[in-house]
Design a protein around this motif. Structure first.
Motif, PDB file in Angstrom:
ATOM      1  N   GLY A  27       0.829  -1.213   0.000  1.00 43.98           N
ATOM      2  CA  GLY A  27       0.000   0.000   0.000  1.00 43.98           C
ATOM      3  C   GLY A  27       0.857   1.254   0.000  1.00 43.98           C
ATOM      4  N   LYS A  28       1.927   1.199   0.787  1.00 38.91           N
ATOM      5  CA  LYS A  28       2.825   2.369   0.843  1.00 38.91           C
ATOM      6  C   LYS A  28       3.520   2.577  -0.500  1.00 38.91           C
ATOM      7  N   VAL A  29       3.967   1.466  -1.105  1.00 39.58           N
ATOM      8  CA  VAL A  29       4.629   1.563  -2.411  1.00 39.58           C
ATOM      9  C   VAL A  29       3.658   2.150  -3.441  1.00 39.58           C
ATOM     10  N   MET A  30       2.440   1.622  -3.438  1.00 40.30           N
ATOM     11  CA  MET A  30       1.435   2.111  -4.392  1.00 40.30           C
ATOM     12  C   MET A  30       1.140   3.588  -4.151  1.00 40.30           C
ATOM     13  N   GLY A  31       1.056   3.960  -2.886  1.00 43.11           N
ATOM     14  CA  GLY A  31       0.782   5.354  -2.527  1.00 43.11           C
ATOM     15  C   GLY A  31       1.870   6.278  -3.053  1.00 43.11           C
ATOM     16  N   THR A  32       3.128   5.849  -2.887  1.00 43.05           N
ATOM     17  CA  THR A  32       4.251   6.671  -3.360  1.00 43.05           C
ATOM     18  C   THR A  32       4.190   6.830  -4.873  1.00 43.05           C
ATOM     19  N   LEU A  33       3.948   5.697  -5.555  1.00 45.25           N
ATOM     20  CA  LEU A  33       3.879   5.761  -7.018  1.00 45.25           C
ATOM     21  C   LEU A  33       2.694   6.600  -7.472  1.00 45.25           C
ATOM     22  N   TYR A  34       1.587   6.474  -6.765  1.00 48.24           N
ATOM     23  CA  TYR A  34       0.379   7.234  -7.129  1.00 48.24           C
ATOM     24  C   TYR A  34       0.653   8.735  -7.045  1.00 48.24           C
ATOM     25  N   ASN A  35       1.360   9.128  -5.983  1.00 48.45           N
ATOM     26  CA  ASN A  35       1.657  10.556  -5.814  1.00 48.45           C
ATOM     27  C   ASN A  35       2.693  11.064  -6.821  1.00 48.45           C
ATOM     28  N   ARG A  36       3.468  10.127  -7.378  1.00 50.65           N
ATOM     29  CA  ARG A  36       4.508  10.528  -8.328  1.00 50.65           C
ATOM     30  C   ARG A  36       3.976  10.699  -9.748  1.00 50.65           C
ATOM     31  N   MET A  37       2.737  10.294  -9.976  1.00 52.69           N
ATOM     32  CA  MET A  37       2.208  10.346 -11.349  1.00 52.69           C
ATOM     33  C   MET A  37       2.172  11.775 -11.871  1.00 52.69           C
ATOM     34  N   ASN A  38       2.581  11.941 -13.107  1.00 48.69           N
ATOM     35  CA  ASN A  38       2.598  13.270 -13.717  1.00 48.69           C
ATOM     36  C   ASN A  38       1.677  13.369 -14.921  1.00 48.69           C
ATOM     37  N   VAL A  39       1.159  12.226 -15.337  1.00 53.42           N
ATOM     38  CA  VAL A  39       0.354  12.190 -16.560  1.00 53.42           C
ATOM     39  C   VAL A  39      -1.021  11.584 -16.265  1.00 53.42           C
ATOM     40  N   TYR A 153     -17.512   1.380   3.413  1.00 53.05           N
ATOM     41  CA  TYR A 153     -16.058   1.572   3.303  1.00 53.05           C
ATOM     42  C   TYR A 153     -15.401   1.670   4.675  1.00 53.05           C
ATOM     43  N   LYS A 154     -16.150   2.150   5.660  1.00 55.71           N
ATOM     44  CA  LYS A 154     -15.531   2.305   6.992  1.00 55.71           C
ATOM     45  C   LYS A 154     -15.006   0.976   7.546  1.00 55.71           C
ATOM     46  N   TYR A 155     -15.611  -0.127   7.097  1.00 56.35           N
ATOM     47  CA  TYR A 155     -15.139  -1.437   7.575  1.00 56.35           C
ATOM     48  C   TYR A 155     -13.853  -1.876   6.864  1.00 56.35           C
ATOM     49  N   TRP A 156     -13.574  -1.282   5.735  1.00 58.63           N
ATOM     50  CA  TRP A 156     -12.422  -1.707   4.937  1.00 58.63           C
ATOM     51  C   TRP A 156     -11.282  -0.690   4.947  1.00 58.63           C
ATOM     52  N   SER A 157     -11.510   0.423   5.637  1.00 59.51           N
ATOM     53  CA  SER A 157     -10.524   1.506   5.518  1.00 59.51           C
ATOM     54  C   SER A 157      -9.194   1.163   6.193  1.00 59.51           C
ATOM     55  N   TRP A 158      -9.143   0.016   6.897  1.00 58.90           N
ATOM     56  CA  TRP A 158      -7.862  -0.411   7.486  1.00 58.90           C
ATOM     57  C   TRP A 158      -6.846  -0.777   6.402  1.00 58.90           C
ATOM     58  N   SER A 159      -7.351  -1.138   5.234  1.00 58.74           N
ATOM     59  CA  SER A 159      -6.445  -1.602   4.182  1.00 58.74           C
ATOM     60  C   SER A 159      -5.729  -0.432   3.498  1.00 58.74           C
TER      61      SER A 159
END
Lengths: 307, 469
Positions: A27-39, A153-159
């Motif tokens: 999740g952290k890796v995906m988050g970092t990549l998501y924030n790095r998107m420029n296009v 979603y509140k039940y799944w927001s731990w992910s």
């Protein structure tokens, strides 16, 4: 029996620990990549939610995205403009975005482009809201609105991984790729001209379409939020090439809601009739967007002068 | 209650924990109450229809066992007719009325009959067949009549397989409710694994492919042959993963409680003949039709080939009609019947091809293509649509439809690839080498599937396709 229960306990402990660890780290890796998107649209949303400080913001779906030339409007008004339109999205998304940025930087003016069927019930309007998920754990304003549409979603927001559901490839590809969208402040031009013949609808149907009260409430909240934060709101319906010889029942729900919230709807749906300015029945092309943006800027100027 | 709902994720562990906490003699009652709650999540008062079917067949079973000679047959017939009548009223009445009205209209006869404003009770066809198998087995002397009304009710209503099977036989299920099932970790592990596989098949594959299939099939006239062919290819995997996924969850949920249900699917798309396909696809239904329809008509032990072909065709036409009250399903059944008849006609060619390993892949593809052609009729909204789709696939190419978010298409192909890889792995390696069930590899596989579900699952895909039957 005791042996089996011990095995069960051990299995749960190990499996859940491993699962949580993978979920967290991936999740952290995906988050970092998501924030790095420029296009792409995700990158534009990222920028708008986290960094934009424009004075004028355009909200709406594809018709907002393709019709409002940020630079033309900015030059005409002498203010910074950002087009936060996103294809297929509805008023829930627009409200979430506004609520998500309003504490950080409230804009001076908001243009809200509504579709005629903005409040008509459709499950699709909820499905596409997953675009808000990557911001739900970090932005309280967006989270609150998302939970309205999807309370479970509140039940799944731990992910940490779930927010990137169905956007793995785009995140990996665009997160790792270098490059940037040509900066036209969120606006996306459409190249090409509409070639088919126009069909004029004579029958709009008599029965009223099912109206989604959640969507109507979101609209009222959008207006309320603008008033609370002293944001000037300009509600529009942008040009289309299709024509009707009848009153569309879905449009009345938009007008009714606007009247209830005491907001004027600026209907530009039939102000442009030139086929060469359209990409298809519902969208202006690049040239059309230029013409329409100039018209809109003039209206905005006039409004602020009279106010 | 849907398996892919939040309510089930709460319902299942609560019911299972209480099940093991209760003394053995109360467990059947607990599961029966849980099954009633499970069923009443759909349309609560429809449980009364189920109750009527249960009542008829419970007494029919006892009377059949107690009587002799012609009386036995009479009780069996009464039971079959009344059980099927319930199915007819709810599932087929409106179909016949529609057809009657259509014909009346065509010949200018002004006597139309109003259709009934009713909804088909969920899973009616499944529990009707399960009830029928009980009375037939009692009649044949393979099963003793159940005297405990509660246990018999549980046989029909057992929640894991209540709405979409597997359609069980009384010999396999009834005795398991009476047996003391203590908690066993192996059962739990196996069951959870099946549940996870089922969720993967449903959420990652079936519901994902459904997005593309629905977009194309619901506007079939606007799409070219290429898009329609791709949608048909996807539908083959959608329906397989939807139904096999449901079955896997059902079997897994039951296994956790120590109750084994029959296998319903065994990698059907790796079949080398159509008859093999039907031995691997929806096994509980195929064997039901084989045992109670095909064999009752004489089966394959008949004097002439034409009688065998007739038996095959009738069995498959009924099977098609069982799936849905529409001519598209009847044609789907008929097409499968034709495939089998043709296969019987050229069985020498098949025997030769089977002896040459080189042809294996070609035979698998050939069967898959035939099955896909039949699926067109199964999925189409009308016969007209089905014919138009078939024609377009073979005659026009057109532009490939890409959804507004093209990433969806990538996930569709990935989902199909994962399923094919999984099936081939099982067929070629897992089943043959009998890799030890409880290994680190198995657990890693489970975690991998859960991560795939989180990242690639579709969480608003709705109900299972086979619920409508």
């Amino acid at each position: 029996m005791k042996v089996h229960l011990y095995k069960l306990f051990r299995f749960f402990l190990i499996a859940i620990t491993i699962l949580l660890l993978i979920d967290f780290s991936l999740g952290k890796v995906m988050g970092t990549l998501y924030n790095r998107m420029n296009v792409g649209e995700k990158a534009r949303a990222n920028y708008f939610i986290r960094r934009d400080t424009s004075s004028v913001v355009i909200f709406g779906s594809s018709r907002a995205l393709y019709h409002y030339h940020s630079k033309v409007i900015a030059d005409s008004l002498g203010l910074s403009v950002y087009n936060a339109g996103r294809s297929n999205q509805s008023i829930i998304y627009h409200l979430a975005l506004l609520q998500g940025i309003v504490e950080r930087h409230p804009p001076k003016t908001v243009v809200l482009d509504l579709k005629e069927d903005e409040f008509v019930k459709s499950p699709y309007k909820y499905e596409v809201l997953s675009a808000l998920l990557p911001y739900c754990n970090t932005n309280e304003g967006i989270r609150e609105i998302y939970l309205r549409a999807n309370p479970n979603y509140k039940y799944w927001s731990w992910s940490h991984l779930l927010p990137y559901n169905s956007s793995v490839f785009a995140t990996l590809y665009r997160g790792l790729k270098r490059g940037k969208d040509k900066d036209i402040r969120g606006f996306m031009p459409l190249d090409g001209t509409f070639k088919d013949e126009r069909k004029i609808s004579k029958n709009c149907g008599t029965s009223s379409l099912p109206i989604d009260t959640v969507l109507v409430t979101c609209f009222h909240d959008f207006v309320k939020l603008c008033k609370e934060k002293n944001i000037e709101l300009f509600v529009t319906i942008s040009p289309r090439y299709s024509r009707y010889e009848c009153v569309r029942p879905e449009l009345s729900s938009v007008l009714e809601a606007a009247q209830k919230s005491n907001v004027a709807v600026h209907d530009f749906s039939e102000v442009i009739d030139d086929k060469t300015l359209f990409y298809d029945l519902w969208h202006l092309n690049k040239k059309g967007a230029l013409v329409y943006s100039q018209k809109l800027a003039a209206e905005l100027k006039l409004k602020s002068a009279t106010d | 209650m849907l398996f892919n709902s939040l309510s089930f994720l709460l319902f299942f562990p609560i019911v299972t924990i209480i099940y093991f906490l209760l003394p053995h003699q109360w467990r059947w009652l607990h599961i029966l109450i849980a099954s009633c709650i499970f069923y009443m999540f759909f349309v609560p008062y429809y449980i009364l229809i189920l109750f009527i079917t249960i009542l008829i067949d419970y007494f029919a079973g006892i009377w059949i066992e107690r009587s002799e000679g012609k009386k036995r047959k009479q009780y069996l017939l009464i039971s079959i007719i009344s059980t099927v009548l319930v199915l007819f009223v709810f599932k087929y009445y409106n179909f016949f009325i529609d057809n009657y009205n259509g014909i009346a209209n065509l010949i200018g006869w002004n006597y139309s009959i109003d259709a009934l404003a009713i909804i088909l009770p969920i899973g009616l066809s499944f529990h009707t067949f399960q009830s029928l198998s009980y009375v037939i087995e009692v009649y044949r002397g393979n099963q003793k009549a159940e005297t405990n009304f509660g246990i018999y009710s549980l046989y029909v209503m057992y929640y894991p397989q209540l709405v979409a099977g597997p359609i069980e036989r009384p010999q396999n299920l009834l005795h398991q409710f009476k047996r003391e099932n203590n908690f066993k970790f192996q059962n739990f592990h196996r069951g959870i694994r099946l549940i996870i596989v089922g969720f993967f098949m449903k959420l990652v594959v079936a519901d994902r492919l459904g997005i593309y299939v629905d977009s194309v099939y619901n506007n079939a006239d606007k799409h070219g042959g290429l898009s329609l062919a791709l949608a048909t290819f996807f539908f083959a995997f959608q329906i397989y993963c939807d139904f096999a996924g449901y079955s896997s969850i059902a079997i897994g949920a039951s296994r956790v409680m120590g109750i084994s249900l029959m296998t319903n699917f065994r990698r059907p798309y790796l079949s080398k003949t159509v008859s093999e396909f039907w031995r691997r696809w929806h096994i509980s239904l195929s064997t039901w039709f084989k045992d109670y329809v095909f064999i009752s008509m004489g089966g394959s032990r008949v004097k002439t080939k034409s009688k065998l072909y007739f038996n095959l065709m009738v069995t498959f036409l009924i099977s098609g009609f069982w799936h849905g009250a529409s001519w598209t399903f009847v044609i789907w059944g008929g097409l499968n019947g034709l495939y089998l008849i043709f296969e019987q006609m050229i069985h020498r060619v098949h025997t030769f091809l089977a002896s040459v390993k080189f042809f294996t892949v070609f035979r698998i593809i050939y069967v898959f293509v035939l099955i896909c052609i039949a699926w067109i009729f199964f999925r189409s909204n009308s016969i007209g649509d089905a014919l138009m789709i078939t024609k377009k696939i073979f005659t026009s190419r057109g532009k490939l439809f890409t959804p507004p978010d093209p990433e969806i298409l990538i996930y569709c192909f990935l989902a199909v690839f994962m399923i094919i890889a999984n099936e081939v792995f099982y067929e070629m390696i897992y089943a043959k080498r009998r890799i030890k069930r409880y290994t680190v590899l198995n657990n890693a596989y489970m975690i991998f599937l859960i991560i795939c579900i989180i990242l690639l699952g579709v969480f608003d895909g709705g109900q299972f396709i086979y619920f409508q039957f």
